[in-house]
Design a protein around this motif. Structure first.
Motif, PDB file in Angstrom:
ATOM      1  N   LEU A 109       1.681   6.966  -6.656  1.00  0.00           N
ATOM      2  CA  LEU A 109       0.632   7.963  -6.937  1.00  0.00           C
ATOM      3  C   LEU A 109       1.117   9.383  -6.665  1.00  0.00           C
ATOM      4  O   LEU A 109       0.800  10.320  -7.402  1.00  0.00           O
ATOM      5  N   PHE A 142       0.834  -1.195   0.000  1.00  0.00           N
ATOM      6  CA  PHE A 142       0.000   0.000   0.000  1.00  0.00           C
ATOM      7  C   PHE A 142       0.879   1.259   0.000  1.00  0.00           C
ATOM      8  O   PHE A 142       0.628   2.210  -0.734  1.00  0.00           O
ATOM      9  N   ILE A 151       2.187   1.873  -3.391  1.00  0.00           N
ATOM     10  CA  ILE A 151       1.176   2.441  -4.296  1.00  0.00           C
ATOM     11  C   ILE A 151       1.049   3.952  -4.062  1.00  0.00           C
ATOM     12  O   ILE A 151       1.032   4.739  -5.005  1.00  0.00           O
TER      13      ILE A 151
END
Ligand code: GLU
Ligand code: ASP
Length: 495
Positions: free
Chosen positions: A264, A257, A260
């Motif tokens: 982003l 996570f 990610i």
């Protein structure tokens, strides 16, 4: 159609230090919102890595550090959604209110005893809530003044004081209660703070804010609503399903996570720049300004990466590497979080005076950014000295941290106030509604990078850690300083 003039006329133009009364509402609402945010941040790291018998969650140090950064990144990334919702659906005032409710609930969830699940629910609420509230409350400040009102900049400075007064008091109050008594009591105080903010907002809104923020600038047409909502819902459902599946299968770990979010954090601003540059609504001058904004964005990002480590790495340092007794007095590690806002409050007037004094001779925006970054780099370089002198087995004087926070604040005062106004002037006209979110993306990207970087710190790597990051910032500052005249040319007349 409500015009800018109608709005300005609807706000009592005096009554708060010679400023529109609406500024009072925004000042105290944001004061309490920041009180809740920075109060929570001052104890959250400790809550995550303290052992169970100390009331903590006993997470691994590097995981706790990383979560702090991911959280900080998402809090500012969600500003894009908050900006869109205000612009197209609710208008700013309503959006701010909904945001405040979500934030208050988020802190309240953490006030209840619970484990990781409650932590993540709380984070989700605060991420959404801050995205709704933070960029929008700042843009209402701009709504209070007519375009040629000379009080505008000083209005923003007063607002910035409110932010930092909240940020200053919170670690002292929430930090003390949270660490000396009970973490959940501390988080409860943060919820109460946000509650006060909402009360101020509700009670004073009608009388003081008038029409400001009450209209939807670019309403989503009725016929488009269905299409847009169903797309959002479907998108949300797909992400939720995939997320659920990945968690169930044990594929989605905290590490994945984090990765990610880190990706982003870089991809979103990149897309933003490409879209702004290629848009048919962006003219040649504006294109040039978008290019000029790229090095400024990167510098601000590196600046915030260092500044935001104040509540992660320096907070860990305060707890584990610092001698917390001064005479017979035991200080709390959370109190160091008050240093940044304290120095901001103390020195902001000095900088304001300096810019007036220098007038035309003051450094250009790119040069101020370069100097800001230089100070940030030096705030890390000084942290090499205690380990270099005494090794990492003994506790060091708290004044090293004081010095480091002082230096970073000198940088913050050079970069942060001009940063927002530079964003306003350099972003193409067609993207005006997204400017606030674009500026907050510098912090989001910074913390997305931090999510990976902060894992590398521990007392053994300390000298390397502070040295390499500090040196990168200083080299970048030099490059920026030297290329300032070129950037200035690309800015096409903006100063
Ligand atoms: N410390 C400031 C605030 O909380 C700046 C935030 C940022 O741009 O990162 O408003
Ligand atoms: N100086 C930060 C901001 O302006 C507050 C903080 O870091 O505590 O609000």
């Amino acid at each position: 159609m409500i015009t800018k003039q109608d709005i300005v006329q609807s706000v009592p133009q005096k009554g708060f230090f010679g400023h529109p009364k609406g500024l009072l509402s925004l000042f105290f609402t944001e004061f309490w919102e920041r009180f809740s945010y920075y109060g929570m941040r001052a104890i959250l790291l400790y809550y995550m890595y303290y052992e169970l018998n100390q009331g903590g969650l006993n997470l691994e140090q590097s995981t706790a550090n990383s979560i702090m950064a991911v959280y900080g990144s998402l809090v500012y990334m969600s500003g894009i959604i908050g900006g869109w919702i205000a612009d197209r659906l609710f208008g700013t005032t309503k959006t701010v209110f909904y945001g405040g409710i979500a934030i208050m609930l988020g802190h309240a969830v953490l006030a209840l005893p619970g484990g990781l699940t409650t932590l993540f629910i709380s984070m989700a609420l605060i991420i959404i809530g801050t995205g709704l509230l933070k960029p929008n409350i700042s843009s209402i400040v701009g709504d209070l003044y007519s375009d040629n009102d000379v009080r505008r900049d000083s209005g923003f400075s007063i607002f910035y004081m409110g932010i930092n007064m909240g940020a200053f008091l919170a670690p002292l109050i929430v930090g003390t209660i949270g660490l000396n008594y009970n973490f959940h009591l501390g988080f409860g105080l943060a919820a109460i703070g946000m509650f006060f903010g909402l009360v101020v907002f509700m009670v004073t809104k009608k009388k003081y804010l008038g029409l400001a923020g009450s209209y939807v600038p670019n309403p989503l047409a009725k016929e488009d609503r269905k299409k847009v909502f169903s797309r959002i819902l479907i998108g949300f459902a797909i992400v939720a399903l995939i997320g659920y599946f990945l968690i169930q299968q044990g594929i989605m770990t905290i590490d994945l996570f984090t990765m990610i979010v880190s990706i982003l954090g870089i991809v979103i601003p990149t897309i933003f720049f490409i879209v702004m540059y290629r848009s048919s609504k962006t003219n040649a001058d504006e294109k040039s300004r978008v290019l000029a904004y790229i090095p400024l964005f990167i510098s601000a990002m590196v600046f915030w990466a260092i500044a935001e480590q104040g509540s992660i790495i320096l907070a860990q340092y305060a707890d584990q590497r610092t001698d917390l007794t001064i005479g017979s007095w035991e200080i709390s590690p959370a109190w160091f979080q008050s240093l940044n806002p304290l120095f901001i409050i103390a020195f902001a007037p000095l900088f304001a005076w300096l810019w007036v004094r220098l007038g035309e001779r003051q450094p250009s925006t790119p040069k101020k950014f370069a100097l800001g970054l230089f100070f940030a780099g030096s705030s890390f370089l000084v942290m090499i000295i205690p380990a270099y002198l005494n090794g990492t087995d003994t506790l060091v004087s708290p004044y090293w941290l004081v010095l480091s926070f002082f230096l970073v604040v000198m940088g913050e005062l050079l970069l942060s106030p001009v940063g927002l106004s530079a964003t306003t002037k350099l972003a193409p006209g067609a993207f005006a509604a997204q400017t606030m979110s674009l500026w907050f993306l510098t912090s989001a990207a910074a913390q997305a990078i931090n999510a990976q970087v902060v894992k590398l710190y521990n007392p053994e790597t300390e000298i390397m850690y502070f040295g390499v990051i500090g040196a990168i910032a200083i080299v970048l500052a030099l490059v920026l300083f030297l290329s300032a005249p070129i950037i200035q040319r690309y800015m096409r007349g903006v100063r």
